[in-house]
Design an enzyme around this catalytic site. Structure first.
Site, PDB file in Angstrom:
ATOM      1  N   GLY A  71       0.716  -1.310   0.075  1.00  0.00           N
ATOM      2  CA  GLY A  71       0.009   0.090   0.083  1.00  0.00           C
ATOM      3  C   GLY A  71       0.818   1.158   0.069  1.00  0.00           C
ATOM      4  N   CYS A  73       5.992  -0.236   7.398  1.00  0.00           N
ATOM      5  CA  CYS A  73       5.362   1.100   6.774  1.00  0.00           C
ATOM      6  C   CYS A  73       6.697   1.498   5.565  1.00  0.00           C
ATOM      7  CB  CYS A  73       5.093   1.996   7.653  1.00  0.00           C
ATOM      8  SG  CYS A  73       4.380   3.711   6.720  1.00  0.00           S
ATOM      9  N   LEU A  74       6.373   1.988   4.440  1.00  0.00           N
ATOM     10  CA  LEU A  74       7.789   2.357   3.751  1.00  0.00           C
ATOM     11  C   LEU A  74       8.170   3.450   4.089  1.00  0.00           C
ATOM     12  CD1 LEU A  74       5.963   1.290  -0.011  1.00  0.00           C
ATOM     13  CD2 LEU A  74       7.811   0.049   1.485  1.00  0.00           C
ATOM     14  N   HIS A  97      -2.808   7.163   7.191  1.00  0.00           N
ATOM     15  CA  HIS A  97      -1.970   8.256   6.506  1.00  0.00           C
ATOM     16  C   HIS A  97      -2.349   9.714   6.190  1.00  0.00           C
ATOM     17  CE1 HIS A  97       2.108   5.873   6.333  1.00  0.00           C
ATOM     18  NE2 HIS A  97       1.612   4.988   5.913  1.00  0.00           N
ATOM     19  N   GLN A 155       2.862   9.829   1.580  1.00  0.00           N
ATOM     20  CA  GLN A 155       4.301   9.174   1.577  1.00  0.00           C
ATOM     21  C   GLN A 155       5.167   9.534   0.230  1.00  0.00           C
ATOM     22  OE1 GLN A 155       2.236   5.136   2.243  1.00  0.00           O
ATOM     23  NE2 GLN A 155       4.268   4.905   3.417  1.00  0.00           N
ATOM     24  N   HIS A 177      -4.550   1.218   7.558  1.00  0.00           N
ATOM     25  CA  HIS A 177      -3.250   1.955   7.687  1.00  0.00           C
ATOM     26  C   HIS A 177      -2.959   2.943   6.683  1.00  0.00           C
ATOM     27  CE1 HIS A 177       1.444   1.098   7.904  1.00  0.00           C
ATOM     28  NE2 HIS A 177       1.133   2.000   6.861  1.00  0.00           N
ATOM     29  N   GLU A 178      -3.427   2.571   5.513  1.00  0.00           N
ATOM     30  CA  GLU A 178      -3.399   3.650   4.426  1.00  0.00           C
ATOM     31  C   GLU A 178      -4.356   4.900   4.766  1.00  0.00           C
ATOM     32  OE1 GLU A 178      -1.014   3.275   2.439  1.00  0.00           O
ATOM     33  OE2 GLU A 178      -0.666   1.412   2.852  1.00  0.00           O
TER      34      GLU A 178
HETATM   35 ZN    ZN Z   1       2.296   3.135   6.022  1.00  0.00          ZN
END
Ligand code: ZN
Length: 165
Positions: free
Chosen positions: A46, A97-98, A143, A51, A139-140
């Site tokens: 995701g 998480c990236l 963000h 991000q 999660h997304e």
């Molecule tokens: Zn994330």
């Protein structure tokens, strides 16, 4: 298509409340394609617009059932998503998480979540997600509200590097 730069914590863009997407033009289509490519390259399941340094309510996700070869990974694009239902039943799962490289954490979330919003062309969509997909969607969506998984993780630890034999 082009790979986008993924910003990492503590970049302030990750902490802002993202703005609604209102223009469904060619630039948005290119951004979505670039986000999908960036997510796959990372690799991740995701990626939310903050991000990649854009404070907009948009995320992409790609999910397939690892235990079921017949279920091919599906790409999801959600614009201006709203979580309209979550189950009272919760479960813990390990998330990364990236934007927080090298960290993993155990996060408790509702096991089901229904999201309403728009697709990449501005058409309404509603998806009833369960299990890992519901976790990814939550999660997304976090963000887009400036929330990172480490904010509500039960525990966070350093991801161990794979052993080299
Ligand atoms: Zn994330």
């Amino acid at each position: 298509m082009a790979l986008l730069n993924i910003v990492t914590n503590p970049d302030p863009v990750l902490r802002g409340k993202a703005k609604k997407v209102t223009q469904f033009d060619d630039n948005l289509q290119k951004l979505i394609d670039d986000m999908i490519e960036t997510m796959r390259d990372a690799p991740g399941v995701g990626l939310a617009a903050p991000q990649v340094n854009l404070s907009q309510r948009l995320f992409v996700a790609e999910f397939g059932d690892e235990n079921d070869e017949d279920t091919l990974p599906e790409v999801y694009v959600f614009i201006n998503p709203k979580i309209i239902y979550t189950s009272s039943e919760m479960d813990t799962g390990v998330e990364g998480c990236l934007s927080i490289p090298g960290k993993l954490g155990e996060v408790m979330r509702p096991i089901d979540a229904t999201l309403e919003g728009l697709d990449r062309h501005g058409e309404s969509q509603r998806i009833e997600a369960k299990g890992w997909l519901a976790r990814i969607f939550q999660h997304e969506t976090d963000h887009l509200n400036g929330v990172l998984f480490t904010d509500h993780a039960l525990s966070v630890w350093d991801q161990e590097l794979p052993e080299i034999e």
